[in-house]
Structures are given as C-alpha cells and as structure tokens.
Design a protein around this motif. Structure first.
Motif, PDB file in Angstrom:
ATOM      1  N   CYS A 296      26.819  57.426  65.082  1.00 46.43           N
ATOM      2  CA  CYS A 296      25.777  56.595  64.504  1.00 46.43           C
ATOM      3  C   CYS A 296      26.401  55.495  63.650  1.00 46.43           C
ATOM      4  O   CYS A 296      27.608  55.465  63.439  1.00 46.43           O
TER       5      CYS A 296
ATOM      6  N   SER B 259      26.377  55.135  60.612  1.00 46.66           N
ATOM      7  CA  SER B 259      27.000  55.626  59.379  1.00 46.66           C
ATOM      8  C   SER B 259      28.279  56.406  59.661  1.00 46.66           C
ATOM      9  O   SER B 259      28.869  56.991  58.759  1.00 46.66           O
TER      10      SER B 259
ATOM     11  N   HIS C 186      28.619  59.146  61.662  1.00 45.80           N
ATOM     12  CA  HIS C 186      28.481  60.545  62.062  1.00 45.80           C
ATOM     13  C   HIS C 186      28.669  60.653  63.571  1.00 45.80           C
ATOM     14  O   HIS C 186      28.131  59.853  64.311  1.00 45.80           O
TER      15      HIS C 186
ATOM     16  N   CYS D 113      20.464  59.931  65.046  1.00 47.60           N
ATOM     17  CA  CYS D 113      21.534  60.771  64.497  1.00 47.60           C
ATOM     18  C   CYS D 113      20.896  61.995  63.843  1.00 47.60           C
ATOM     19  O   CYS D 113      19.988  61.856  63.033  1.00 47.60           O
TER      20      CYS D 113
ATOM     21  N   LEU E 149      22.065  63.864  61.631  1.00 53.72           N
ATOM     22  CA  LEU E 149      22.462  63.992  60.225  1.00 53.72           C
ATOM     23  C   LEU E 149      21.714  63.033  59.320  1.00 53.72           C
ATOM     24  O   LEU E 149      21.359  63.362  58.202  1.00 53.72           O
ATOM     25  N   CYS E 150      21.487  61.793  59.793  1.00 53.04           N
ATOM     26  CA  CYS E 150      20.854  60.811  58.918  1.00 53.04           C
ATOM     27  C   CYS E 150      19.640  60.129  59.548  1.00 53.04           C
ATOM     28  O   CYS E 150      18.957  59.359  58.884  1.00 53.04           O
TER      29      CYS E 150
END
Ligand SMILES: [Zn+2]
Length: 143
Positions: free
Chosen positions: A8, A10, A12, A35, A37-38
C-alpha cells in the motif's frame, strides 16, 4: 485463483487473492483493493521474489536482486521479531482471535492458520487480523 503480494501507499505489504490478473487490475483501478492494515486503497504489486526481480531487470526496471534480497531479509527479521512474543495457535487461530475480540479471552499476540473464508469472516466482524508477509513454519512441522 492468483495470489499477489501487494504494497500500500504507506508501505504495508500484504497478500491478496484474485480470480485472475485482470481481475486484480480491474479491482485495483476501481479502488476496491484495500490495505488490511490501514485501509488505503492505493496499492501496487510488491516485488517480493528474487525471480520476479530478475525478470524485471531484464526489461530495465525493478530493484537489483541484491537490494531485493536485503529487503526480504530485513522483512523476514522484522516478522521474526514481531512473532517472538506471539503464540502459535495453528488452526485454532480464527476461534482464538474471535474470543479475544469478544472479550472471552485476554488479548495477547497470536499467530496461526486461517482459511480465506475464516480470514474474511474475521475482517467482516471487525476482528483485527492481517496476513503475514512470509509463510510461517508451524512448530509441529519444524521439529
Ligand atoms: Zn497500509
């Protein structure tokens, strides 16, 4: 079914399953690939395997194999550190993660195996789970 390692915006890295390569292209273009995670939907295929890097190099793009190896080693070490205090729960992962989420069991770091359907159900229930960038050898098989 095809599995892609995605990264992603960010940074990840996560795995995602698609019906085909073009299904990934369509879903990513439509912002349907998020993503885990985020939640960012700006994702791209991550260069994960040295063999992919070698192929990319021939067409003049992608990182050098040495850089990819160093990156993979760093990520593997990071995962090993993250898992050091985490308990392997094997195929009980979905049940354990759910009971922690519901407050039945004290929350502690665990990792284990879940089917795609189980992982999807957990995510839909709002249980925070994420696939690991690298496959983990179950302790019972490592012996
Ligand atoms: Zn992310």
């Amino acid at each position: 079914m095809i599995v892609f390692d995605l990264r992603c915006d960010s940074g990840h890295v996560f795995e995602a399953w698609f019906a085909s390569g073009s299904a990934y292209d369509d879903q990513a273009a439509a912002g349907q690939v998020a993503c885990p995670l985020c939640g960012v939907t700006k994702v791209a295929k991550a260069v994960m395997a040295p063999s992919i890097a070698a192929k990319s190099n021939r067409s003049g793009n992608g990182p050098a194999p040495a850089a990819v190896k160093a990156m993979l080693r760093q990520m593997a070490e990071h995962q090993a550190t993250a898992l050091r205090d985490s308990e392997w729960v094997g195929s009980a992962f979905a049940d354990r993660a759910r009971s922690m989420h519901e407050g039945v069991e004290a929350v502690r770091p665990i990792h284990g195996q879940a089917s795609l359907a189980e992982a999807k159900a957990l995510v839909e229930e709002g249980v925070p789970v994420a696939p690991l960038p690298f496959p983990v050898v179950p302790p019972e098989k490592a012996n």
